[in-house]
Motif scaffolding. Structure first.
Motif, PDB file in Angstrom:
ATOM      1  N   PRO A 181      -0.473  -4.915  -4.817  1.00  0.00           N
ATOM      2  CA  PRO A 181       0.653  -5.297  -3.945  1.00  0.00           C
ATOM      3  C   PRO A 181       1.836  -5.846  -4.736  1.00  0.00           C
ATOM      4  O   PRO A 181       2.999  -5.621  -4.362  1.00  0.00           O
ATOM      5  CB  PRO A 181       0.048  -6.366  -3.028  1.00  0.00           C
ATOM      6  N   GLN A 182       1.566  -6.559  -5.838  1.00  0.00           N
ATOM      7  CA  GLN A 182       2.653  -7.077  -6.658  1.00  0.00           C
ATOM      8  C   GLN A 182       3.418  -5.937  -7.321  1.00  0.00           C
ATOM      9  O   GLN A 182       4.653  -5.972  -7.399  1.00  0.00           O
ATOM     10  CB  GLN A 182       2.099  -8.031  -7.719  1.00  0.00           C
ATOM     11  N   LEU A 183       2.683  -4.926  -7.810  1.00  0.00           N
ATOM     12  CA  LEU A 183       3.346  -3.768  -8.409  1.00  0.00           C
ATOM     13  C   LEU A 183       4.234  -3.069  -7.387  1.00  0.00           C
ATOM     14  O   LEU A 183       5.388  -2.714  -7.665  1.00  0.00           O
ATOM     15  CB  LEU A 183       2.313  -2.774  -8.929  1.00  0.00           C
ATOM     16  N   MET A 184       3.719  -2.866  -6.196  1.00  0.00           N
ATOM     17  CA  MET A 184       4.440  -2.108  -5.176  1.00  0.00           C
ATOM     18  C   MET A 184       5.657  -2.855  -4.664  1.00  0.00           C
ATOM     19  O   MET A 184       6.606  -2.230  -4.166  1.00  0.00           O
ATOM     20  CB  MET A 184       3.487  -1.759  -4.031  1.00  0.00           C
ATOM     21  N   SER A 185       5.652  -4.189  -4.805  1.00  0.00           N
ATOM     22  CA  SER A 185       6.800  -4.969  -4.337  1.00  0.00           C
ATOM     23  C   SER A 185       7.787  -5.299  -5.458  1.00  0.00           C
ATOM     24  O   SER A 185       8.840  -5.890  -5.204  1.00  0.00           O
ATOM     25  CB  SER A 185       6.316  -6.270  -3.684  1.00  0.00           C
ATOM     26  N   ALA A 186       7.464  -4.931  -6.698  1.00  0.00           N
ATOM     27  CA  ALA A 186       8.356  -5.207  -7.822  1.00  0.00           C
ATOM     28  C   ALA A 186       9.658  -4.433  -7.648  1.00  0.00           C
ATOM     29  O   ALA A 186       9.663  -3.260  -7.265  1.00  0.00           O
ATOM     30  CB  ALA A 186       7.687  -4.833  -9.132  1.00  0.00           C
ATOM     31  N   THR A 187      10.777  -5.092  -7.966  1.00  0.00           N
ATOM     32  CA  THR A 187      12.088  -4.477  -7.735  1.00  0.00           C
ATOM     33  C   THR A 187      12.801  -4.058  -9.011  1.00  0.00           C
ATOM     34  O   THR A 187      13.845  -3.417  -8.941  1.00  0.00           O
ATOM     35  CB  THR A 187      12.988  -5.453  -6.953  1.00  0.00           C
ATOM     36  N   ASP A 188      12.269  -4.427 -10.185  1.00  0.00           N
ATOM     37  CA  ASP A 188      12.916  -4.021 -11.432  1.00  0.00           C
ATOM     38  C   ASP A 188      11.832  -3.746 -12.471  1.00  0.00           C
ATOM     39  O   ASP A 188      10.696  -4.204 -12.345  1.00  0.00           O
ATOM     40  CB  ASP A 188      13.886  -5.102 -11.930  1.00  0.00           C
TER      41      ASP A 188
END
Length: 327
Positions: A181-188
């Motif tokens: 989930p952290q990867l999928m929500s990363a923005t940069d």
């Protein structure tokens, strides 16, 4: 391994495998050498077990109890168990082995993968060494940061591979399921790659699989790669390998059941390797993953049942036993 690779025209390896080897194996050996150098009376000969107990007390906290420590302990104990040795002698022996391993890594038979240019690198990144670098925030960094091009530019493929193992019965499942989930929500890219580089063990198989060139064959014993091959659309062949086995016909005893009231079963060892035994018996030894102990070559081989074959004509079964330690 050399004989397995003879059937292929080219042989290569993953740059992440080499980095992992340097960090894990050489990192551990360097820690042991450092601990040996700190011992008093470095030239006094004594039993290896006494020296090793002192070394374990000096190793970083994350080493004792791990499988690498156990395997390393058994290998050194087998080598030095017959005669007294000094800490300095063990230190010199390990340093010589490290130099040998360093030169031999990437060499299979007559093929040197470094000189042939078949160490495939799609994972180099400044973030492996520093968690504060901001180079990976730039979109034009792909030429100097291989991980950026591999994982950020091909983000959907990377996330699909992580999701594949996050749902598989593998050791990395727990960590990957939390980080996905952290990867999928990363923005940069900096945020995205920082998650990966902070958990190299968990993301290692995903990265290694991504470095295998298309239409190449991957030789492995790791189930994760078979799962990735099955679920992802990559033209890569995955082949299972195992340590070479010696055919034997040797009677043995197999200890099963609880430690407080074990049962002894008679069997026959038909093939053996340093890590595996093939035992045939007419009596059931248990289910897959059940703990067993086999008396072989004058010692008990402790392990678990890894494979159970269908019954033969005489009613006997072949059990593949993965050895974890010796007693």
């Amino acid at each position: 391994m050399a004989s397995l690779c003879e059937r292929f025209n080219q042989v290569g390896t993953s740059a992440f495998v080499e980095a992992e080897f340097n960090a894990l194996i050489f990192g551990f050996m360097k820690a042991v050498v450092t601990a040996l150098a700190r011992l008093p009376n470095r030239d006094r000969e004594q039993a290896f077990s006494e020296i090793w107990n002192e070394v374990l007390d000096l190793l970083p906290a994350y080493y004792p109890g791990k499988s690498l420590t156990q395997r390393f302990s058994h290998a050194l104990a087998d080598r030095f168990r017959e005669t007294p040795v000094s800490p300095r002698y063990i230190e010199n022996t390990l340093q010589a082995q490290m130099r040998l391993l360093k030169g031999r890594f990437g060499v299979i038979g007559r093929r040197n993968m470094r000189s042939l240019g078949t160490v495939f690198d799609r994972t180099s990144c400044c973030l492996w060494q520093s968690s504060t670098s901001s180079r990976c925030e730039r979109e034009d960094v792909e030429g100097e940061c291989r991980l950026h091009g591999n994982c950020w530019r091909e983000r959907s493929a990377c996330e699909a591979a992580v999701q594949c193992l996050a749902q598989a019965p593998v050791e990395e499942k727990e960590i990957l399921s939390k980080r996905l989930p952290q990867l999928m929500s990363a923005t940069d890219p900096f945020e995205f790659l920082k998650i990966i580089t902070h958990h190299p063990n968990a993301f290692g198989d995903v990265l290694i699989f991504s470095e295998v060139p298309e239409r190449w064959s991957l030789l492995t014993k790791d189930y994760s790669f078979f799962r990735l091959h099955k679920e992802l659309d990559r033209p890569v062949e995955v082949l299972k390998v195992r340590l070479p086995r010696t055919r034997v016909q040797q009677h043995c005893q197999v200890r099963i059941g609880k430690e407080s009231s074990p049962m002894i079963v008679e069997g026959m060892i038909e093939n053996a390797s340093p890590r595996d035994l093939g035992v045939r018996t007419t009596q059931p030894l248990g289910r897959k993953n059940a703990p067993v102990a086999v008396h072989h070559d004058g010692r008990w081989c402790i392990g678990r049942i890894a494979r159970i074959e269908d019954p033969a004509a005489d009613g006997s079964r072949m059990y593949g036993i993965r050895v974890t330690r010796y007693e």
